[in-house]
Design a protein around this motif. Structure first.
Motif, PDB file in Angstrom:
ATOM      1  N   GLY A   1       5.512   1.343  -6.066  1.00 43.59           N
ATOM      2  CA  GLY A   1       4.691   2.492  -5.715  1.00 43.59           C
ATOM      3  C   GLY A   1       4.207   3.290  -6.898  1.00 43.59           C
ATOM      4  O   GLY A   1       3.788   4.441  -6.743  1.00 43.59           O
ATOM      5  N   THR A   2       4.224   2.690  -8.102  1.00 40.96           N
ATOM      6  CA  THR A   2       3.827   3.416  -9.309  1.00 40.96           C
ATOM      7  C   THR A   2       2.412   3.103  -9.749  1.00 40.96           C
ATOM      8  O   THR A   2       1.850   3.822 -10.571  1.00 40.96           O
TER       9      THR A   2
ATOM     10  N   HIS B   1       8.871   0.075   2.632  1.00 36.64           N
ATOM     11  CA  HIS B   1       9.725  -0.473   1.577  1.00 36.64           C
ATOM     12  C   HIS B   1      10.440   0.641   0.802  1.00 36.64           C
ATOM     13  O   HIS B   1      11.604   0.495   0.436  1.00 36.64           O
ATOM     14  N   LYS B   2       9.744   1.744   0.590  1.00 39.67           N
ATOM     15  CA  LYS B   2      10.330   2.915  -0.077  1.00 39.67           C
ATOM     16  C   LYS B   2       9.842   4.166   0.644  1.00 39.67           C
ATOM     17  O   LYS B   2       8.685   4.239   1.067  1.00 39.67           O
TER      18      LYS B   2
ATOM     19  N   MET C   1       5.368  15.946   0.900  1.00 40.89           N
ATOM     20  CA  MET C   1       6.719  15.558   1.322  1.00 40.89           C
ATOM     21  C   MET C   1       7.219  14.321   0.572  1.00 40.89           C
ATOM     22  O   MET C   1       8.416  14.192   0.329  1.00 40.89           O
ATOM     23  N   GLY C   2       6.325  13.456   0.209  1.00 43.30           N
ATOM     24  CA  GLY C   2       6.757  12.249  -0.484  1.00 43.30           C
ATOM     25  C   GLY C   2       5.768  11.123  -0.282  1.00 43.30           C
ATOM     26  O   GLY C   2       4.674  11.306   0.263  1.00 43.30           O
ATOM     27  N   ARG C   3       6.194   9.951  -0.699  1.00 42.94           N
ATOM     28  CA  ARG C   3       5.326   8.767  -0.663  1.00 42.94           C
ATOM     29  C   ARG C   3       5.995   7.629   0.092  1.00 42.94           C
ATOM     30  O   ARG C   3       7.178   7.336  -0.115  1.00 42.94           O
ATOM     31  N   LEU C   4       5.216   6.994   0.937  1.00 44.16           N
ATOM     32  CA  LEU C   4       5.652   5.784   1.623  1.00 44.16           C
ATOM     33  C   LEU C   4       5.044   4.577   0.920  1.00 44.16           C
ATOM     34  O   LEU C   4       3.830   4.538   0.683  1.00 44.16           O
ATOM     35  N   VAL C   5       5.863   3.595   0.590  1.00 38.37           N
ATOM     36  CA  VAL C   5       5.400   2.324   0.040  1.00 38.37           C
ATOM     37  C   VAL C   5       5.629   1.274   1.118  1.00 38.37           C
ATOM     38  O   VAL C   5       6.767   1.057   1.558  1.00 38.37           O
TER      39      VAL C   5
ATOM     40  N   VAL D   1       0.859  -1.183   0.000  1.00 38.31           N
ATOM     41  CA  VAL D   1       0.000   0.000   0.000  1.00 38.31           C
ATOM     42  C   VAL D   1       0.900   1.240   0.000  1.00 38.31           C
ATOM     43  O   VAL D   1       2.091   1.160   0.324  1.00 38.31           O
ATOM     44  N   PHE D   2       0.332   2.375  -0.380  1.00 38.74           N
ATOM     45  CA  PHE D   2       1.093   3.623  -0.388  1.00 38.74           C
ATOM     46  C   PHE D   2       0.396   4.656   0.484  1.00 38.74           C
ATOM     47  O   PHE D   2      -0.816   4.600   0.717  1.00 38.74           O
ATOM     48  N   MET D   3       1.193   5.592   0.972  1.00 39.78           N
ATOM     49  CA  MET D   3       0.694   6.745   1.711  1.00 39.78           C
ATOM     50  C   MET D   3       1.417   7.979   1.211  1.00 39.78           C
ATOM     51  O   MET D   3       2.660   8.019   1.217  1.00 39.78           O
ATOM     52  N   ASP D   4       0.678   8.987   0.770  1.00 40.63           N
ATOM     53  CA  ASP D   4       1.251  10.271   0.404  1.00 40.63           C
ATOM     54  C   ASP D   4       1.182  11.188   1.625  1.00 40.63           C
ATOM     55  O   ASP D   4       0.090  11.451   2.152  1.00 40.63           O
TER      56      ASP D   4
END
Length: 347
Positions: free
Chosen positions: A180-181, A143-144, A40-44, A29-32
């Motif tokens: 995360g794409t 993960h990212k 600020m960015g994205r968490l994967v 899953v991702f979190m912006d």
């Protein structure tokens, strides 16, 4: 630290099981994240679904767009530097929820993600936090985007609740791949550009599939027409052989009639009257029969040629109409199919 205490701490550390290795087949899953309304960015996040399925299902459902207890739009209300970032509070998320804990998946390092056992809050670990094991369950790891998480962890806090001085929110979240794409609703690029790229990709795949389907249909129609031509050719050949036999029979009958006419002519020359008592030149029944046989013999060779020509014309007509009906517009496909079938029966 006293040597004995250090030894006990090391033994306790060695007893803690290691976290699972990375598995790209697990869900992500991702979190912006935005700070003061600035992205600020994205968490994967990799989810340990094979180890804590119930807690992972609860957390993943909260990440889904449209969830009543969704994390999108929520803020992190508490920040403990070098410990954890607390957020995701939603009263609907804790209604009747009680998640089981797994003692083998513990908060042993920073970058892990945990959920409260009551299902209410979500915690992003900034460092080792074994004290959370009694009230939270680790469900995954970043993960990212770990660098961005460390920057958020260095923000200034305000007493007495240790709230971040700048508002930290989850602007968007949802399922994704390990890079995360991919997103469920929009491409990572976002906006019209991402939508146009997806539309072009879908159109290219559709065109390729249509070309393959058209080629398959043409091959199937050609094979079917070949199989239909073989019985027609065999029938035409049988008709030609029958006609040849009739020609031979007619030829033998013509020879007999000729011999009979010659005998009749001799008799008439001798007596002036045929076997039936008719005068010379009037022609008796034998002459009429001979004339009819000669006419049949003359018409017989043309019969197989006409039958073969009709069969070929009918095959061409059926092929043309079948191609039109199968490859025509979808709106008129039913009417064309009925017309082609009717014309095929008439042919």
């Amino acid at each position: 630290m006293h040597p004995e205490l250090e030894r006990m701490r090391q033994e306790h550390t060695l007893q803690i099981p290691a976290l699972p290795d990375l598995d790209i087949n697990r869900p992500f899953v991702f979190m912006d994240i935005a700070v003061a309304n600035k992205p600020m960015g994205r968490l994967v996040i990799e989810l340990f679904e094979d180890h804590v399925p119930q807690a992972v299902t609860h957390f993943r459902n909260r990440c889904m767009p449209g969830s009543a207890a969704g994390l999108a739009g929520t803020a992190f209300h508490k920040l403990l530097p070098r410990f954890a970032l607390y957020g995701g509070r939603n009263p609907r998320a804790s209604d009747g929820v009680r998640l089981p804990s797994n003692p083998h998946i513990r908060a042993v390092e920073g970058g892990l993600v945990a959920v409260g056992l009551d299902g209410e809050d979500v915690v992003l670990l900034l460092d080792r936090a074994l004290a959370l094991d009694s009230s939270h369950q680790v469900v995954g790891r970043v993960h990212k985007g770990r660098e961005m998480l460390d920057k958020v962890g260095d923000l200034r806090t305000l007493p007495p609740d240790d709230a971040p001085a700048q508002r930290v929110t989850i602007t968007r979240c949802g399922p994704t791949d390990r890079h995360g794409t991919h997103e469920a609703l929009e491409d990572a690029a976002g906006g019209a550009a991402g939508a146009a790229a997806r539309a072009q990709s879908a159109a290219a795949r559709l065109a390729e599939a249509s070309a393959e389907a058209r080629s398959s249909v043409l091959d199937a129609l050609s094979e079917g027409l070949k199989r239909k031509r073989k019985p027609a050719a065999a029938a035409a050949a049988d008709t030609g052989s029958d006609s040849d036999e009739e020609d031979e029979e007619d030829g033998e009958g013509g020879k007999g009639a000729k011999q009979k006419r010659e005998g009749t002519a001799e008799a008439e020359a001798a007596g002036g009257v045929g076997p039936s008592g008719s005068a010379a030149g009037t022609g008796g029944p034998g002459g009429a029969a001979a004339a009819a046989a000669a006419g049949v013999a003359a018409a017989a060779p043309a019969a197989p040629k006409d039958a073969a020509a009709k069969a070929q014309a009918a095959a061409r007509n059926v092929k043309a109409r079948m191609l039109d009906s199968m490859l025509g517009d979808l709106g008129g496909s039913d009417e064309e199919d009925s017309d082609s079938s009717g014309s095929g029966e008439q042919g």
